[in-house]
Design a protein around this motif. Structure first.
Motif, short mmCIF file in Angstrom:
data_model
loop_
_atom_site.label_atom_id
_atom_site.label_comp_id
_atom_site.label_asym_id
_atom_site.label_seq_id
_atom_site.Cartn_x
_atom_site.Cartn_y
_atom_site.Cartn_z
N MET A 1 0.80 -1.24 0.06
CA MET A 1 -0.08 0.10 -0.16
C MET A 1 0.95 1.21 -0.11
SD MET A 1 -2.73 1.09 2.79
CE MET A 1 -3.67 2.60 2.52
N PRO A 2 0.45 2.38 -0.92
CA PRO A 2 1.32 3.47 -1.09
C PRO A 2 1.36 4.22 0.27
CG PRO A 2 -0.19 3.36 -2.75
CD PRO A 2 -0.37 2.28 -1.96
N GLN A 3 2.69 4.77 0.51
CA GLN A 3 2.65 5.57 1.71
C GLN A 3 1.65 6.82 1.62
OE1 GLN A 3 6.32 7.01 3.05
NE2 GLN A 3 5.99 7.08 5.37
N ASP A 4 1.02 7.21 2.74
CA ASP A 4 0.09 8.64 2.61
C ASP A 4 0.94 9.75 2.86
OD1 ASP A 4 -1.99 10.27 2.37
OD2 ASP A 4 -2.84 9.48 4.41
N LEU A 5 1.00 10.65 1.74
CA LEU A 5 2.10 11.86 1.85
C LEU A 5 1.38 13.07 1.72
CD1 LEU A 5 5.01 10.50 -0.38
CD2 LEU A 5 4.83 10.23 1.96
N SER A 6 1.79 14.10 2.38
CA SER A 6 1.24 15.45 2.29
C SER A 6 1.30 16.03 0.70
CB SER A 6 1.56 16.46 3.46
OG SER A 6 3.11 16.56 2.92
N PRO A 7 0.30 16.84 0.40
CA PRO A 7 0.26 17.20 -0.93
C PRO A 7 1.52 18.04 -1.36
CG PRO A 7 -1.34 18.38 0.39
CD PRO A 7 -0.72 17.38 1.18
N VAL A 8 2.16 19.07 -0.58
CA VAL A 8 3.21 19.78 -1.26
C VAL A 8 4.56 19.30 -0.71
CG1 VAL A 8 3.88 22.38 -1.16
CG2 VAL A 8 1.41 21.73 -1.13
N THR A 9 4.90 19.11 0.50
CA THR A 9 5.98 18.82 0.80
C THR A 9 6.53 17.35 0.90
OG1 THR A 9 5.28 18.56 3.18
CG2 THR A 9 5.98 20.74 2.69
N ARG A 10 5.48 16.49 0.55
CA ARG A 10 5.45 15.15 0.64
C ARG A 10 6.00 14.40 2.00
NH1 ARG A 10 1.81 13.73 -2.44
NH2 ARG A 10 2.85 11.68 -3.33
N VAL A 11 5.64 15.31 2.83
CA VAL A 11 5.95 14.64 4.26
C VAL A 11 5.12 13.44 4.54
CG1 VAL A 11 5.88 15.19 6.50
CG2 VAL A 11 6.98 16.95 5.07
N PRO A 12 5.36 12.55 5.17
CA PRO A 12 4.57 11.37 5.71
C PRO A 12 3.38 11.86 6.62
CG PRO A 12 6.63 10.61 5.94
CD PRO A 12 6.80 12.08 5.50
N ARG A 13 2.17 11.40 6.32
CA ARG A 13 1.11 11.93 7.20
C ARG A 13 1.31 11.25 8.73
NH1 ARG A 13 -2.58 15.03 4.52
NH2 ARG A 13 -2.67 14.87 2.26
N THR A 14 1.84 10.15 8.93
CA THR A 14 1.98 9.42 10.06
C THR A 14 3.67 9.04 10.35
OG1 THR A 14 1.53 7.44 9.11
CG2 THR A 14 -0.10 8.30 9.75
N GLY A 15 3.80 8.53 11.49
CA GLY A 15 5.12 7.94 11.96
C GLY A 15 5.93 9.16 12.23
N LEU A 16 5.75 10.35 12.38
CA LEU A 16 6.62 11.49 12.95
C LEU A 16 6.66 11.73 14.20
CD1 LEU A 16 6.39 14.04 9.84
CD2 LEU A 16 7.91 12.15 10.07
N SER A 17 7.55 12.07 14.94
CA SER A 17 7.71 12.56 16.28
C SER A 17 6.78 13.90 16.33
CB SER A 17 9.12 12.55 16.76
OG SER A 17 9.19 13.46 18.13
N PRO A 18 6.24 13.96 17.68
CA PRO A 18 5.52 15.46 17.74
C PRO A 18 6.69 16.36 18.18
CG PRO A 18 5.20 13.81 19.62
CD PRO A 18 5.93 13.09 18.72
N TYR A 19 7.84 16.11 18.15
CA TYR A 19 8.92 17.03 18.64
C TYR A 19 10.07 17.38 17.26
CZ TYR A 19 7.18 15.92 23.25
OH TYR A 19 6.64 15.55 24.52
N ALA A 20 9.97 18.47 16.89
CA ALA A 20 10.66 18.82 15.68
C ALA A 20 11.67 19.89 15.70
CB ALA A 20 9.85 19.02 14.39
N VAL A 21 12.73 19.68 15.11
CA VAL A 21 13.72 20.85 14.81
C VAL A 21 13.64 21.05 13.31
CG1 VAL A 21 16.17 21.45 14.68
CG2 VAL A 21 15.44 20.22 16.50
N VAL A 22 13.39 22.34 13.09
CA VAL A 22 13.29 22.53 11.54
C VAL A 22 14.21 23.68 11.14
CG1 VAL A 22 10.83 22.29 11.23
CG2 VAL A 22 11.48 24.33 12.13
N VAL A 23 15.03 23.37 9.84
CA VAL A 23 16.22 24.34 9.68
C VAL A 23 16.12 24.63 8.11
CG1 VAL A 23 17.86 22.80 11.10
CG2 VAL A 23 17.32 22.17 8.81
N GLY A 24 16.62 25.34 7.59
CA GLY A 24 16.49 25.89 6.34
C GLY A 24 17.03 24.77 5.26
N ASP A 25 18.25 24.54 5.47
CA ASP A 25 19.17 23.57 4.52
C ASP A 25 19.03 22.25 4.57
OD1 ASP A 25 21.27 22.98 2.67
OD2 ASP A 25 22.64 23.82 3.75
N PRO A 26 18.86 21.63 3.47
CA PRO A 26 18.56 20.28 3.48
C PRO A 26 19.67 19.61 4.07
CG PRO A 26 17.54 21.19 1.71
CD PRO A 26 18.48 22.17 2.20
N ALA A 27 20.80 20.05 3.70
CA ALA A 27 22.23 19.45 4.14
C ALA A 27 22.36 19.71 5.76
CB ALA A 27 23.29 19.93 3.60
#
Length: 257
Positions: A1-27
């Protein structure tokens, strides 16, 4: 079954931690994820690169949002839709206040909403403020790490290079730093009842001073790739991750019987 992804960023809709660090650079997202136990990349679409792992027993999501608030706010919204409830932005910024040096950390208490996107969503009077618990956790983590740090208001500005509009008032207002995405995160978090804050690594002076003689739009001698900035980013990553751990511990204490 294909993974359920968000429409713009293609982030998985499930399986992520509720605590996040966000940064600008993918590297940079990969560099922060390398500090985690069991780190694994879960998606990479355009500028949006996402990892998961754990920091001292706390599950953590690390994600990149690219440059500028209009694209970044798409990631913040879709991560929130996927269950992220606590966001700390780790970014770079220009210093605007005397005494703040290259590689120092700036812990944001609030941000000026000059981000180019939230003004189209809400009246300008609506504030962009960090969650108090996020500010305190970042301060505790920075003190424990023994790294140079400051706290204050920051200016989130859509234009990186100087323009033709005089902006001296912000220079005189005692702002600590200037960057490009934080206010969009803080507004998103406030509207959704989330916890958010930011720790910024100083990589030079504010952009309005980076002008070569004879050119209104040059970035002059700006060089964010120096060793002192790289060390600051390393310090900032540890501070952000440790602050997430402190916030997770506080949440557990709040729900304990």
């Amino acid at each position: 079954m294909p993974q359920d992804l968000s429409p713009v960023t293609r982030v998985p809709r499930t399986g992520l931690s509720p605590y996040a660090v966000v940064v600008g650079d993918p590297a940079r997202a990969a560099d922060v994820a390398a500090l985690l136990d069991g780190a694994a990349e879960v998606s990479h679409h355009r500028e949006y690169r996402v990892f998961r792992g754990s920091w001292r027993g706390v599950p953590v999501t690390v994600a990149s949002h690219g440059v500028g608030a209009p694209g970044a706010i798409l990631l913040f919204r879709e991560l929130a839709d996927a269950g992220v409830r606590t966001f700390l932005r780790l970014g770079t910024a220009g210093a605007m206040r005397p005494g703040i040096g290259d590689g120092d950390l700036v812990i944001a208490e609030a941000a000026v909403r000059d981000d180019g996107v939230t003004q189209q969503l809400l009246p300008p009077e609506y504030p962009a403020v960090s969650a108090p618990e996020a500010v305190l956790a970042l301060l505790r983590a920075a003190r424990a790490a023994g790294v140079p740090h400051h706290r204050g208001f920051v200016w989130t500005r859509a234009a990186f290079q100087p323009g033709l509009i005089p902006l001296d008032a912000y220079d005189r207002a005692g702002l600590a730093a200037i960057e490009m995405e934080l206010s969009a995160l803080l507004v998103t978090a406030s509207l959704r009842g989330l916890v958010a804050g930011g720790v910024l690594v100083v990589d030079g002076v504010n952009a309005d001073e980076l002008v070569d003689e004879g050119s209104s739009f040059s970035t002059g001698a700006y060089d964010p790739h120096r060793e002192i900035v790289a060390r600051g980013v390393e310090h900032g990553a540890v501070v952000a991750l440790e602050a997430l751990r402190l916030l997770a511990e506080e949440e557990q204490e709040d729900v304990a019987p």
